[in-house]
Design a protein around this motif. Structure first.
Motif, PDB file in Angstrom:
ATOM      1  N   LEU A  14       0.899  -1.334  -0.094  1.00  0.00           N
ATOM      2  CA  LEU A  14       0.031   0.004   0.160  1.00  0.00           C
ATOM      3  C   LEU A  14       0.851   1.292   0.170  1.00  0.00           C
ATOM      4  CD1 LEU A  14      -2.694  -0.883   2.629  1.00  0.00           C
ATOM      5  CD2 LEU A  14      -3.042  -0.943   0.265  1.00  0.00           C
ATOM      6  N   GLY A  15       1.943   1.074   0.711  1.00  0.00           N
ATOM      7  CA  GLY A  15       3.033   2.474   0.865  1.00  0.00           C
ATOM      8  C   GLY A  15       2.413   3.351   1.480  1.00  0.00           C
ATOM      9  N   ASN A  16       2.164   4.642   1.061  1.00  0.00           N
ATOM     10  CA  ASN A  16       1.933   5.888   1.743  1.00  0.00           C
ATOM     11  C   ASN A  16       0.163   5.875   1.199  1.00  0.00           C
ATOM     12  OD1 ASN A  16       4.876   6.644   0.747  1.00  0.00           O
ATOM     13  ND2 ASN A  16       4.431   6.984   2.918  1.00  0.00           N
ATOM     14  N   ALA A  17      -0.457   5.015   0.935  1.00  0.00           N
ATOM     15  CA  ALA A  17      -1.705   5.042   0.325  1.00  0.00           C
ATOM     16  C   ALA A  17      -2.820   5.944   1.194  1.00  0.00           C
ATOM     17  CB  ALA A  17      -2.241   3.714  -0.341  1.00  0.00           C
ATOM     18  N   PHE A  18      -2.637   5.370   2.450  1.00  0.00           N
ATOM     19  CA  PHE A  18      -3.637   6.009   3.494  1.00  0.00           C
ATOM     20  C   PHE A  18      -3.489   7.323   3.798  1.00  0.00           C
ATOM     21  CE2 PHE A  18      -3.953   1.741   5.210  1.00  0.00           C
ATOM     22  CZ  PHE A  18      -5.312   1.274   4.881  1.00  0.00           C
ATOM     23  N   ALA A  19      -2.342   7.897   4.155  1.00  0.00           N
ATOM     24  CA  ALA A  19      -2.128   9.253   4.228  1.00  0.00           C
ATOM     25  C   ALA A  19      -2.316  10.169   3.241  1.00  0.00           C
ATOM     26  CB  ALA A  19      -0.839   9.670   4.560  1.00  0.00           C
ATOM     27  N   PHE A  20      -1.964   9.600   1.843  1.00  0.00           N
ATOM     28  CA  PHE A  20      -2.070  10.081   0.578  1.00  0.00           C
ATOM     29  C   PHE A  20      -3.732  10.369   0.004  1.00  0.00           C
ATOM     30  CE2 PHE A  20      -2.281   9.909  -4.060  1.00  0.00           C
ATOM     31  CZ  PHE A  20      -1.620  11.092  -4.575  1.00  0.00           C
ATOM     32  N   ASN A  21      -4.483   9.083   0.260  1.00  0.00           N
ATOM     33  CA  ASN A  21      -5.918   9.115  -0.006  1.00  0.00           C
ATOM     34  C   ASN A  21      -6.539  10.313   0.769  1.00  0.00           C
ATOM     35  OD1 ASN A  21      -6.231   7.737  -2.309  1.00  0.00           O
ATOM     36  ND2 ASN A  21      -6.627   5.799  -1.121  1.00  0.00           N
ATOM     37  N   ARG A  42       5.743   5.848  -2.113  1.00  0.00           N
ATOM     38  CA  ARG A  42       5.148   4.599  -2.379  1.00  0.00           C
ATOM     39  C   ARG A  42       3.718   4.619  -2.468  1.00  0.00           C
ATOM     40  NH1 ARG A  42       9.916   1.651  -0.121  1.00  0.00           N
ATOM     41  NH2 ARG A  42      11.254   1.621  -2.018  1.00  0.00           N
ATOM     42  N   LEU A  43       3.062   4.131  -3.626  1.00  0.00           N
ATOM     43  CA  LEU A  43       1.688   3.936  -3.738  1.00  0.00           C
ATOM     44  C   LEU A  43       1.257   2.791  -4.524  1.00  0.00           C
ATOM     45  CD1 LEU A  43      -0.802   5.811  -3.202  1.00  0.00           C
ATOM     46  CD2 LEU A  43      -0.591   6.537  -5.572  1.00  0.00           C
ATOM     47  N   GLY A 336       9.924   3.251 -16.601  1.00  0.00           N
ATOM     48  CA  GLY A 336       8.821   2.492 -15.726  1.00  0.00           C
ATOM     49  C   GLY A 336       8.330   2.906 -14.628  1.00  0.00           C
ATOM     50  N   GLN A 337       8.718   4.170 -14.227  1.00  0.00           N
ATOM     51  CA  GLN A 337       8.009   4.818 -13.023  1.00  0.00           C
ATOM     52  C   GLN A 337       6.904   5.729 -13.030  1.00  0.00           C
ATOM     53  OE1 GLN A 337       9.718   3.584 -10.140  1.00  0.00           O
ATOM     54  NE2 GLN A 337      10.813   2.434 -11.816  1.00  0.00           N
ATOM     55  N   LEU A 338       6.194   5.848 -12.177  1.00  0.00           N
ATOM     56  CA  LEU A 338       5.314   7.128 -12.204  1.00  0.00           C
ATOM     57  C   LEU A 338       5.817   8.322 -11.840  1.00  0.00           C
ATOM     58  CD1 LEU A 338       2.265   5.360 -10.660  1.00  0.00           C
ATOM     59  CD2 LEU A 338       2.194   5.834 -12.867  1.00  0.00           C
TER      60      LEU A 338
END
Ligand code: HEM
Length: 444
Positions: A14-21, A42-43, A336-338
């Motif tokens: 998940l990476g930083n998905a919680f804080a980011f979302n 990371r996402l 290959g990166q975002l």
């Protein structure tokens, strides 16, 4: 060459998905303050490179599609728009398809749209009556669906198809969700509804096309432009491609316009001095009716619109995937990166915009013109080769809406705080966002 810092924390995959979302702007601003103009986070199994300076914006918007490819970021649109258009085809074919739309955005066509926009706002006003309250984002969303439907598909659409279309459109919009972002074809209920709605919309557009071929015509809308357009080799577009392009425009332009119109409304209601000045400006510029020339003369309206774009860009982030190594200053992003830039963060950069959190449309007036300090500082409509093709259309629509509404009504916000809703892809105010209105005495 340097490797940019990595934002700490986060979970496996998940990476930083919680804080980011939760709040992507707060997340990016905090990481910016800590790590500087370029950093990684990371996402969902990806590493995202965030570029948050003018130099980063410039490198992003100047890169070719061979280096920064937008298709990956917009994969979720393919089942909605359909095969053979937009992000389902090579970028140069997409550009060719979009260039076929130019006649639909010329001045004669824009004048016809101005009349449609004014008629639809008048119908909307009729529904409002003397006094009442509305959920502003919901109301403007509905209004802009009618405007977009008629400008894209013609008056027949309004008369016969709009009710069914509104519910299909909702199902198509349901296809924009986090799961579809990662796995656009996953067999979820939302995706199944999306696919059923897409098939039905294709059927409806095919009827409209067949009807026109039989001579029952609406002219000067996007559909007729696409029906007479030809590729470089002289061939006409298939019904499937015409449907796909119409859906591309609808999705790119309708909700974004509704959201920008809402934010402009909220800002004007909070700043009544500017609202009154725009009302006077509209009385003068549009005294002979709603014309393209008159709308273009509305300089204060334009500055307020730019300020709404700056403070609350509907698309807060733009993403690409690197197809080759990509250089930003002394940093190289591997293939290959975002990579992302953020209108939402860039527009609050105090190196470019003085007191960036304050509403001040005069920042765009000469001699200040803060947005002209660098080419890629105001990026609510993107930049470079993928810059929005519908900006003039969107501006015109929002100007018509608020010129008419401000001449007829006084508005007041409810007591709730107005905050951005980051749960949606296009970021408008949290709903409900209720606004009270009362007809001006002299407009009765
Ligand atoms: C306020 C309303 C609008 C906003 C904020 C907006 C914003 C944007 C942004 C930021 C991009 C660049 C995306 C990227 O680089 O990844 C874009 C592209 C695009 N917009 Fe808009 N847009 C709006 C209205 C419209 C309208 C009304 C239309 C059509 C009539 C439209 C059609 C498009 C298309 C086709 C593209 C893709 C261009 C390309 O990739 O070459 N937009 N828009």
């Amino acid at each position: 060459m340097k490797v940019p810092p990595l934002v700490a924390g986060g979970l496996p995959y998940l990476g930083n998905a919680f804080a980011f979302n939760r709040n992507p702007i707060a997340f990016l601003q905090a990481a910016h303050a800590r790590h500087g103009d370029v950093f990684r986070f990371r996402l969902l199994g990806n590493t995202v490179y965030a570029l948050l300076s003018q130099a980063g914006n410039e490198a992003f918007f100047r890169a070719s599609d061979d280096v920064l490819d937008p298709r990956e970021a917009y994969r979720f649109t393919i089942p909605i728009f359909g095969p053979g258009v937009a992000y389902d085809v090579a970028p140069e074919i997409m550009q060719q398809q979009l260039s076929l739309l130019h006649p639909a955005l010329r001045d004669e066509a824009m004048q016809r749209y101005a009349s449609i926009m004014a008629e639809e706002v008048e119908l909307f006003v009729r529904g409002l009556g003397e006094i009442g309250d509305i959920d502003l984002p919901g109301a403007l969303n509905e209004l802009t669906i009618f405007i977009a439907g008629r400008c894209l598909l013609g008056d027949n659409f309004r008369d016969r198809l709009s009710k069914e279309f509104a519910s299909l459109y909702e199902d198509l919009e349901g296809g924009i969700n986090l799961i579809a972002f990662i796995a656009p074809r996953a067999p979820t209920l939302k995706n199944l509804r999306r696919d059923r709605a897409r098939a039905r919309v294709a059927e409806m557009v095919s009827w409209l096309i067949a009807e026109r071929r039989d001579g029952a015509c609406d002219r000067n809308d996007f559909l007729s432009v696409l029906m007479s357009a030809r590729y470089d080799d002289g061939s006409y577009l298939s019904d499937e491609v015409i449907t796909g392009l119409l859906l591309t425009l609808l999705f790119a332009g309708q909700h974004t316009s509704a959201v920008m119109a809402t934010w402009l409304g909220v800002l004007l209601i909070k700043n009544p001095r500017h609202a009154a000045a725009i009302r006077d400006e509209a009385l003068l510029a549009l005294k002979d009716g709603i014309t393209v020339a008159g709308l273009k003369r509305m300089r204060l309206m334009e500055r307020c619109l730019k300020e709404a774009e700056r403070l609350y860009p509907p698309l807060i982030m733009l993403m690409r995937r690197t197809r080759a190594a990509f250089a930003v200053g002394d940093i190289i992003v591997p293939s290959g990166q975002l990579v992302m830039v953020s209108p939402g963060v860039s527009h609050r950069d105090s190196r470019i915009f003085h007191n960036p959190d304050t509403f001040n449309p005069d920042r765009f007036a000469p001699p200040r013109e803060e947005d002209r300090k660098s080419q890629y500082s105001l990026i609510g409509f993107g930049g470079g080769r993928h810059r929005c093709i519908g900006m003039a259309f969107a501006h015109q629509q929002i100007k018509v809406i608020w010129s008419i509404l401000l001449q007829r009504y006084e508005f007041e916000l409810g007591d709730h705080p107005v905050e951005p809703d980051y749960a949606t892809f296009v970021v408008g105010p949290k709903q409900p966002c209720r606004v009270r209105y009362r007809r001006h005495r002299e407009a009765r």
